[in-house]
Design an enzyme around this catalytic site. Sequence first.
Site, PDB file in Angstrom:
ATOM      1  N   GLY A 127     -21.210   9.291  -2.720  1.00  6.13           N
ATOM      2  CA  GLY A 127     -22.545   9.783  -2.352  1.00  6.13           C
ATOM      3  C   GLY A 127     -23.378  10.090  -3.584  1.00  6.13           C
ATOM      4  O   GLY A 127     -22.910   9.966  -4.715  1.00  6.13           O
ATOM      5  N   CYS A 143      -8.177   3.081  -6.207  1.00  6.86           N
ATOM      6  CA  CYS A 143      -8.156   3.940  -5.020  1.00  6.86           C
ATOM      7  C   CYS A 143      -7.439   5.244  -5.365  1.00  6.86           C
ATOM      8  O   CYS A 143      -6.287   5.221  -5.782  1.00  6.86           O
ATOM      9  CB  CYS A 143      -7.447   3.266  -3.842  1.00  6.86           C
ATOM     10  SG  CYS A 143      -7.316   4.391  -2.434  1.00  6.86           S
TER      11      CYS A 143
END
Lengths: 258, 304
Positions: B217, B130
């Site tokens: 994306g 993360c």
Amino acid sequence: MAARKFIHDFVVRKNIRLNPRHFVLELTPPEKLPAIFPGQFVQVLVEDTGSTFLRRPFSIHFIDHSSNLLKLMIQIKGEGTRKLSRLMEGDRINLIYPLGNSFILESISPVLLIGGGCGVAPLLFLAQQFNLRDIRPTILIGGKTKKDLLDVEEYMKLGDVLISTEDGSDGEKGLVTEHSILKTGISAFNKIYTCGPESMMKKIAEITGKAGVDCEVSLENTMACGFGVCLCCVTPTVHGNERVCVEGPVFNTKELRW
Amino acid sequence: MVNLTTQIGNLKLKNPVLTASGTFGYGVEFADFIDLSRLGGIVVKAVTGKNREGNPYPRMAETPSGMLNSVGLQNKGVDHFVKEIYPAIKDLNTCLIVNVSGSTIEEYVEVAEKINELEKIPAIELNISCPNVKHGGMAFGTVAASASEVTAAVRAVYNKDLIVKLSPNVTSIADIAKAVADGGADSLSLINTLLGMAIDINRQRPVLATITGGLSGPAIKPVALRMVWQVHKAVNIPIIGLGGIMNANDAIEFLLAGASAIQVGTANFIDPAVTMKILEGIEAYMRLYKIQSVKDLVGALKNE
């Protein structure tokens, strides 16, 4: 359990230009509209532009169950909304709906609705719902100039409209937050409902807080999903960071850490 | 009839289409849009030791063919997950994988131990990648020694399937993958988001409150695909590929590059039913090319 959400291709029935930067889309879904409440929003897919990737959230401007119409009032801000502004009758657009919570309707008159700029969008639907409860709301609408006031005649059908413009071209001169009703008459209202730029809503929250009048605001944080999974649109509340798309977009100002 | 089943370590999945952590909530949010039991699996939102409020707003910036986020692992902590969320999702009839995160090795171990007790959770995905937390997260995943160390520490207490999620923000992903495999991982998932930033030129300020965030994306798909291919050549444990998968063609690319399964992430935001379209697209592709089993697709890239 939250009400069921749908993904549907809507057909554009009308695209009405209000002024160079604003338009209203009238849309019909492939089946009967479900129950929808004022304050809820939709996520619109904008296809084939170079710079847009995510859906665009818009509050629901009006619902007409008798003709199965859902209306959106949209401000042209960038490439996505510009593309939507060019939609023609018969075109199709994909919506996820209905999303978010809704305004809690007070059952006692009088109530005041305050909209700044395109923030008036959800207030027409709200005013209509009040009419169904035999309440005619007072609606304060603000804009930079007379030309920026959106669809005032529609609001006049449903409520007693007050106007303020920054240049004084219509109604009282000044910011909507400086309107005389907020100085002298605020305590008379049972509840205030507002939507507009955040700075405007914060000022109204301050005024209503001091006057001890209940106030609901509709927030417009940037979103990715719109249905509660990305956690991008949060706002700090007394319960911690809450999602504007699920716990909102409508919040009582007492809950917000502003 | 094509065989869509696939194997990730000891996990037998009904098909290779999973959902990526942080993009699918706890699954139930998608119940209006798809039949969740048709998914190969769901990787639920990251769980940490204690409640976390995440980063301040704004947490998202739309970018060309993608988006940046800096959510920062907002969740109510492992005890809340065990008590409140697990009972609501345990019977979804798909493979449930919990993404486990922390600031310290002790926190990773604590969460893994508690999740280990849950009967209907056959695997965890260890999040050492993360990019949006000050301590832990990506800090573990960008150095081979610490990646191996946290993997081994969790391995010691966790006896079900251990997937480790890798960060792309490294010089050599193959080296990290080998270190994590040596640490005892059963499989790998890659990639997490790429560290990026966006600036609002009208305000002359960063768009994100944390300045930097994780890019996801289709913008990152070629990078993700390259990394899956490199890792597939470097290690012998199964790989779950993710990063910008928007449709079946993207998913098939990852399978050919060496992934045994894939995760769909950001695409869920735009089309909440996209996973079903990807699943059906993979099936159609297999019929078209007369491929009997997904296993025959994995790493089938021809390179002569």
